[in-house]
Design a protein around this motif. Structure first.
Motif, PDB file in Angstrom:
ATOM      1  N   ALA A   1       0.646  -0.936   0.128  1.00 36.84           N
ATOM      2  CA  ALA A   1      -0.066  -0.045  -0.055  1.00 36.84           C
ATOM      3  C   ALA A   1       0.640   1.243   0.065  1.00 36.84           C
ATOM      4  O   ALA A   1       0.311   2.099  -1.080  1.00 36.84           O
ATOM      5  N   VAL A   2       1.563   1.409   0.721  1.00 38.84           N
ATOM      6  CA  VAL A   2       2.394   2.087   0.997  1.00 38.84           C
ATOM      7  C   VAL A   2       3.164   3.314  -0.332  1.00 38.84           C
ATOM      8  O   VAL A   2       2.996   4.052  -0.689  1.00 38.84           O
ATOM      9  N   PRO A   3       4.084   1.988  -0.637  1.00 39.34           N
ATOM     10  CA  PRO A   3       4.875   2.351  -2.174  1.00 39.34           C
ATOM     11  C   PRO A   3       3.773   2.710  -3.019  1.00 39.34           C
ATOM     12  O   PRO A   3       3.760   2.873  -4.383  1.00 39.34           O
ATOM     13  N   THR A   4       2.704   1.884  -3.431  1.00 41.34           N
ATOM     14  CA  THR A   4       1.446   2.526  -4.438  1.00 41.34           C
ATOM     15  C   THR A   4       1.099   3.671  -4.088  1.00 41.34           C
ATOM     16  O   THR A   4       1.445   4.864  -5.154  1.00 41.34           O
ATOM     17  N   GLN A   5       1.118   4.231  -3.170  1.00 43.39           N
ATOM     18  CA  GLN A   5       0.465   5.490  -2.308  1.00 43.39           C
ATOM     19  C   GLN A   5       1.522   7.089  -3.024  1.00 43.39           C
ATOM     20  O   GLN A   5       1.204   7.270  -4.100  1.00 43.39           O
ATOM     21  N   HIS A   6       2.611   5.902  -3.094  1.00 41.86           N
ATOM     22  CA  HIS A   6       4.036   7.186  -3.491  1.00 41.86           C
ATOM     23  C   HIS A   6       3.434   7.220  -4.944  1.00 41.86           C
ATOM     24  O   HIS A   6       4.121   8.387  -5.315  1.00 41.86           O
ATOM     25  N   LEU A   7       3.685   6.064  -5.417  1.00 39.64           N
ATOM     26  CA  LEU A   7       3.529   6.221  -6.820  1.00 39.64           C
ATOM     27  C   LEU A   7       2.388   6.638  -7.150  1.00 39.64           C
ATOM     28  O   LEU A   7       2.387   7.703  -8.373  1.00 39.64           O
ATOM     29  N   LEU A   8       1.363   6.718  -6.874  1.00 39.34           N
ATOM     30  CA  LEU A   8       0.228   7.531  -7.526  1.00 39.34           C
ATOM     31  C   LEU A   8       0.080   8.798  -7.391  1.00 39.34           C
ATOM     32  O   LEU A   8      -0.649  10.003  -8.152  1.00 39.34           O
ATOM     33  N   LEU A   9       0.707   9.046  -5.513  1.00 44.82           N
ATOM     34  CA  LEU A   9       0.957  10.573  -5.775  1.00 44.82           C
ATOM     35  C   LEU A   9       2.163  11.407  -6.530  1.00 44.82           C
ATOM     36  O   LEU A   9       1.439  12.201  -7.084  1.00 44.82           O
ATOM     37  N   TRP A  10       3.267  10.476  -6.802  1.00 47.88           N
ATOM     38  CA  TRP A  10       3.638  11.591  -8.404  1.00 47.88           C
ATOM     39  C   TRP A  10       3.457  10.990  -9.131  1.00 47.88           C
ATOM     40  O   TRP A  10       3.952  12.241 -10.380  1.00 47.88           O
ATOM     41  N   LEU A  11       2.769   9.877  -9.633  1.00 46.68           N
ATOM     42  CA  LEU A  11       2.039   9.787 -11.568  1.00 46.68           C
ATOM     43  C   LEU A  11       1.207  10.976 -10.910  1.00 46.68           C
ATOM     44  O   LEU A  11       0.814  11.848 -12.605  1.00 46.68           O
ATOM     45  N   SER A  12      -0.127  11.563  -9.738  1.00 43.63           N
ATOM     46  CA  SER A  12      -1.090  12.727 -10.051  1.00 43.63           C
ATOM     47  C   SER A  12      -0.116  13.799 -10.123  1.00 43.63           C
ATOM     48  O   SER A  12      -0.832  15.057 -11.136  1.00 43.63           O
ATOM     49  N   GLN A  13       1.364  14.614  -9.597  1.00 44.63           N
ATOM     50  CA  GLN A  13       1.622  15.357 -10.367  1.00 44.63           C
ATOM     51  C   GLN A  13       1.879  15.548 -11.226  1.00 44.63           C
ATOM     52  O   GLN A  13       2.370  16.928 -12.072  1.00 44.63           O
ATOM     53  N   GLN A  14       2.329  14.344 -12.737  1.00 45.19           N
ATOM     54  CA  GLN A  14       2.985  14.914 -13.373  1.00 45.19           C
ATOM     55  C   GLN A  14       1.381  14.485 -14.490  1.00 45.19           C
ATOM     56  O   GLN A  14       1.241  14.887 -15.480  1.00 45.19           O
ATOM     57  N   LEU A  15       0.149  14.341 -14.416  1.00 45.80           N
ATOM     58  CA  LEU A  15      -1.035  14.462 -15.081  1.00 45.80           C
ATOM     59  C   LEU A  15      -2.066  14.959 -14.456  1.00 45.80           C
ATOM     60  O   LEU A  15      -2.866  15.220 -14.432  1.00 45.80           O
ATOM     61  N   GLY A  16      -1.365  16.684 -13.793  1.00 40.81           N
ATOM     62  CA  GLY A  16      -2.441  18.001 -13.831  1.00 40.81           C
ATOM     63  C   GLY A  16      -3.040  17.188 -12.117  1.00 40.81           C
ATOM     64  O   GLY A  16      -4.058  17.843 -12.074  1.00 40.81           O
ATOM     65  N   ASN A  17      -2.025  16.942 -10.724  1.00 38.91           N
ATOM     66  CA  ASN A  17      -2.530  16.419  -9.854  1.00 38.91           C
ATOM     67  C   ASN A  17      -4.250  15.888  -9.861  1.00 38.91           C
ATOM     68  O   ASN A  17      -4.600  16.336  -9.131  1.00 38.91           O
ATOM     69  N   ASN A  18      -3.912  15.330 -10.411  1.00 37.32           N
ATOM     70  CA  ASN A  18      -5.727  14.191 -10.686  1.00 37.32           C
ATOM     71  C   ASN A  18      -4.861  12.465 -11.072  1.00 37.32           C
ATOM     72  O   ASN A  18      -4.681  11.682 -11.841  1.00 37.32           O
ATOM     73  N   LEU A  19      -5.559  12.527  -9.443  1.00 34.07           N
ATOM     74  CA  LEU A  19      -5.592  10.687  -9.283  1.00 34.07           C
ATOM     75  C   LEU A  19      -5.934   9.989 -10.129  1.00 34.07           C
ATOM     76  O   LEU A  19      -5.752   8.516 -10.324  1.00 34.07           O
ATOM     77  N   GLY A  20      -7.158  10.010 -10.675  1.00 32.73           N
ATOM     78  CA  GLY A  20      -7.879   9.250 -11.021  1.00 32.73           C
ATOM     79  C   GLY A  20      -7.361   8.702 -12.363  1.00 32.73           C
ATOM     80  O   GLY A  20      -7.088   7.926 -13.027  1.00 32.73           O
ATOM     81  N   TRP A  21      -6.726  10.116 -13.397  1.00 34.82           N
ATOM     82  CA  TRP A  21      -5.596   9.825 -14.026  1.00 34.82           C
ATOM     83  C   TRP A  21      -4.550   8.906 -14.122  1.00 34.82           C
ATOM     84  O   TRP A  21      -4.020   7.541 -14.970  1.00 34.82           O
ATOM     85  N   ALA A  22      -4.055   9.340 -12.631  1.00 34.59           N
ATOM     86  CA  ALA A  22      -2.809   7.937 -12.118  1.00 34.59           C
ATOM     87  C   ALA A  22      -3.231   6.678 -12.289  1.00 34.59           C
ATOM     88  O   ALA A  22      -3.188   5.626 -12.671  1.00 34.59           O
ATOM     89  N   ILE A  23      -4.544   6.675 -11.813  1.00 35.39           N
ATOM     90  CA  ILE A  23      -5.210   5.251 -11.386  1.00 35.39           C
ATOM     91  C   ILE A  23      -5.091   4.404 -12.764  1.00 35.39           C
ATOM     92  O   ILE A  23      -4.985   2.994 -13.148  1.00 35.39           O
ATOM     93  N   ILE A  24      -5.857   4.855 -13.756  1.00 39.56           N
ATOM     94  CA  ILE A  24      -5.911   4.937 -15.289  1.00 39.56           C
ATOM     95  C   ILE A  24      -4.830   4.764 -16.090  1.00 39.56           C
ATOM     96  O   ILE A  24      -4.541   3.268 -16.420  1.00 39.56           O
ATOM     97  N   LEU A  25      -3.660   5.331 -15.756  1.00 38.16           N
ATOM     98  CA  LEU A  25      -1.926   4.855 -16.299  1.00 38.16           C
ATOM     99  C   LEU A  25      -1.528   3.589 -15.786  1.00 38.16           C
ATOM    100  O   LEU A  25      -0.900   2.876 -16.535  1.00 38.16           O
TER     101      LEU A  25
END
Length: 307
Positions: free
Chosen positions: A41-65
């Motif tokens: 869970a913790v590594p996934t949280q960090h990955l999702l937060l990092w991806l969301s920052q690259q995608l306009g702070n959108n966690l939904g697009w991070a999950i889709i990616l």
């Protein structure tokens, strides 16, 4: 056969539900902990937060990616598995008349021995023609995705940042009936597409299984955070694309199976018990021995009476 498949899928469903809980425990203060939480869970949280920052702070697009990457990696495995399953379906269609005859004798069996013999003939029919009793169903893609399910579930469930995030007006940390309905529809559509090109007999056999996958997936989506539901929904889109690939491959698969059958005709099991002739004479060896025993017993009785 459908009941057997269901009996195999149900334990997997229960294991998945238990695994999705993440086996995460909480301290007295409410802080989550445990192997699944710390290592997934913790590594996934960090990955999702990092991806969301690259995608306009959108966690939904991070999950889709993440879904796109996972399903893209699994696509060759899943297409290959679907191809093998399609080959098994075509082989099953070729032995259907023999299966129907054996199943009829199994239902009409009057003794346990007759029932057992019919079951053995069915198993021999499958084995001799290299047909899997499970129809080519495999668990590898599901097993590969289970850690991802658990990681996303725990990451979204126990992260304040993720649980308070929105995508298209949907709170990713709460249940979503809309995503549940969409997930059911997309997997039902995938199930319908999988029946394209099948014979009426095959469609009839698969009808009872048609809604099992959509219901199971929608059920998991309903009891899970919407972020995981988003993963399932996008995964369903990939499942439809995978089914389209198999639809285009099916004519070639049919030709290959037909060519194999010409080279290696269907092997039918040899019946141990022969049927009774029209004259009423039993050709079965066991029945003959039984008649001989009756004659010997009758002779002994006559001899005893003469004495």
């Amino acid at each position: 056969m459908n009941r057997k498949k269901l009996s195999r899928l149900f334990p997997l469903f229960m294991v998945l539900v238990i695994f999705l809980s993440g086996c995460v425990r909480r301290t007295a203060s409410g802080k989550p902990y445990g192997w699944v939480y710390d290592n997934l869970a913790v590594p996934t949280q960090h990955l999702l937060l990092w991806l969301s920052q690259q995608l306009g702070n959108n966690l939904g697009w991070a999950i889709i990616l993440i879904t796109f990457i996972v399903r893209l990696i699994l696509m060759p495995i899943m297409v290959n598995q679907s191809r093998k399953s399609t080959i098994q379906q075509e082989k099953m269609a070729s032995i259907q008349p023999y299966m129907t005859e054996i199943q009829k004798r199994s239902k009409e069996a009057k003794t346990q021995d007759e029932q057992m013999e019919a079951n053995q003939e069915m198993m021999a029919l499958y084995k001799d023609n290299n047909i899997s009793m499970t129809g080519g169903i495999g668990c590898l893609p599901l097993l590969v995705q289970m850690p991802i399910f658990a990681a996303l579930y725990a990451a979204i469930q126990y992260s304040p940042e993720l649980s308070s995030s929105y995508f298209m007006g949907i709170n990713l940390g709460n249940k979503s009936f809309a995503l549940t309905a969409l997930t059911f529809v997309i997997y039902a559509a995938q199930g319908y597409m999988s029946m394209i090109g099948l014979s009426p007999e095959q469609k009839k056999q698969m009808q009872s299984m048609l809604l099992i996958s959509p219901i199971m997936t929608a059920g998991i989506t309903y009891v899970s955070p919407a972020g995981l539901g988003l993963y399932f929904f996008v995964g369903g889109i990939f499942a439809c694309l995978q089914t389209l690939v198999i639809i285009f491959m099916r004519p070639r698969i049919k030709k290959k199976v037909a060519a194999d059958l010409e080279e290696h005709p269907i092997k039918t099991p040899v019946r141990k018990t022969k049927p009774v002739t029209n004259d009423g004479e039993v050709e079965n060896k066991q029945a003959t021995m039984h008649n001989n025993n009756r004659q010997r017993n009758a002779g002994k009785q006559r001899h005893h009476n003469n004495e």
